[in-house]
Design a protein around this motif. Sequence first.
Motif, PDB file in Angstrom:
ATOM      1  N   GLU A 114       3.627   1.636  -1.452  1.00  0.00           N
ATOM      2  CA  GLU A 114       4.199   1.826  -2.784  1.00  0.00           C
ATOM      3  C   GLU A 114       3.261   2.611  -3.691  1.00  0.00           C
ATOM      4  O   GLU A 114       3.693   3.152  -4.707  1.00  0.00           O
ATOM      5  N   GLN A 115       1.979   2.669  -3.319  1.00  0.00           N
ATOM      6  CA  GLN A 115       1.011   3.428  -4.097  1.00  0.00           C
ATOM      7  C   GLN A 115       0.972   4.895  -3.672  1.00  0.00           C
ATOM      8  O   GLN A 115       0.259   5.709  -4.260  1.00  0.00           O
ATOM      9  N   GLN A 116       1.724   5.228  -2.629  1.00  0.00           N
ATOM     10  CA  GLN A 116       1.777   6.589  -2.122  1.00  0.00           C
ATOM     11  C   GLN A 116       3.133   7.214  -2.418  1.00  0.00           C
ATOM     12  O   GLN A 116       4.064   6.541  -2.857  1.00  0.00           O
ATOM     13  N   ASP A 117       3.229   8.500  -2.135  1.00  0.00           N
ATOM     14  CA  ASP A 117       4.480   9.219  -2.354  1.00  0.00           C
ATOM     15  C   ASP A 117       5.378   9.043  -1.132  1.00  0.00           C
ATOM     16  O   ASP A 117       5.607   9.961  -0.342  1.00  0.00           O
ATOM     17  N   GLY A 129       0.809  -1.218   0.000  1.00  0.00           N
ATOM     18  CA  GLY A 129       0.000   0.000   0.000  1.00  0.00           C
ATOM     19  C   GLY A 129       0.836   1.259   0.000  1.00  0.00           C
ATOM     20  O   GLY A 129       0.468   2.264  -0.614  1.00  0.00           O
TER      21      GLY A 129
END
Length: 267
Positions: free
Chosen positions: A122-125, A120
């Motif tokens: 990795e889907q964020q900055d 999860g």
Amino acid sequence: MAELNSGADDHGTETETEAEEPAVAVDSVTKRYGEGDSGTLALEDVSFEAHDGEFLVIVGPSGCGKTTLFRIIAGLEEPTSGEVRIHGDPIEGPGMDRGMVFQEYLLFPWRTVLENVKFGLEQQDVSEAEAEERAMKMLDLVGLADEAEKFPKELSGGMKQRVGIARALAVDPEILLMDEPFGSVDAQTRDALHDELLRIWNETNKTVLFVTHDVDEAVKLADRVVVLQPSPGRVKEVVDVDLDRPRDRTDEAFATYENRIRELIGE
């Protein structure tokens, strides 16, 4: 014996503003599949609230729409009418404000435990270093830091579910949604996971919405229990579980709550 309470929630320390904007507000939610006589009314006019830091359990028999309701709160389905709000804001699909744990472990078999928890993030900055640090912190929280480099096939069912909890918490959601997460494990493992989940809840102060058909599990975990009745799913009653933790299933007060909730389900 503890007194049975239902309906109103007693949060004396809440300000008026907090009371107006609960962590989760389910407002007159109705869900219909199909049209006309061939359609199915799964949920009808379902309303309840969960407060910040509360452990709210939704319980009911098969066919009462528990999983449909969960999917609507998660943003995976839209209601036919009504809405769900998170701190006053209507949901518009899945979001990082809600972490989800399902009965199926849904781990990626080709990724290590650490890599699964990092998914999860990795889907964020988030930088790789920060993602790894946060993932390891969550694995430590669920007692699996030593298993970080293992693959899911090397874990027991209970350990896999703890990885799922760590993954859901890694993105720091406001709400933790759990759909019968311990339904696939044996009774002894389930008891251990109950204790582990309550410890994590106490440490993180997350708002938890937990769906189950198991009345014993509901009384063991909940601050309040939303009892649904079937055909279509509607709120029968909301029961405050006024018992100190840890809770002993052999206590007379525990049995009183169990019996009351079973009666509501059977009515």
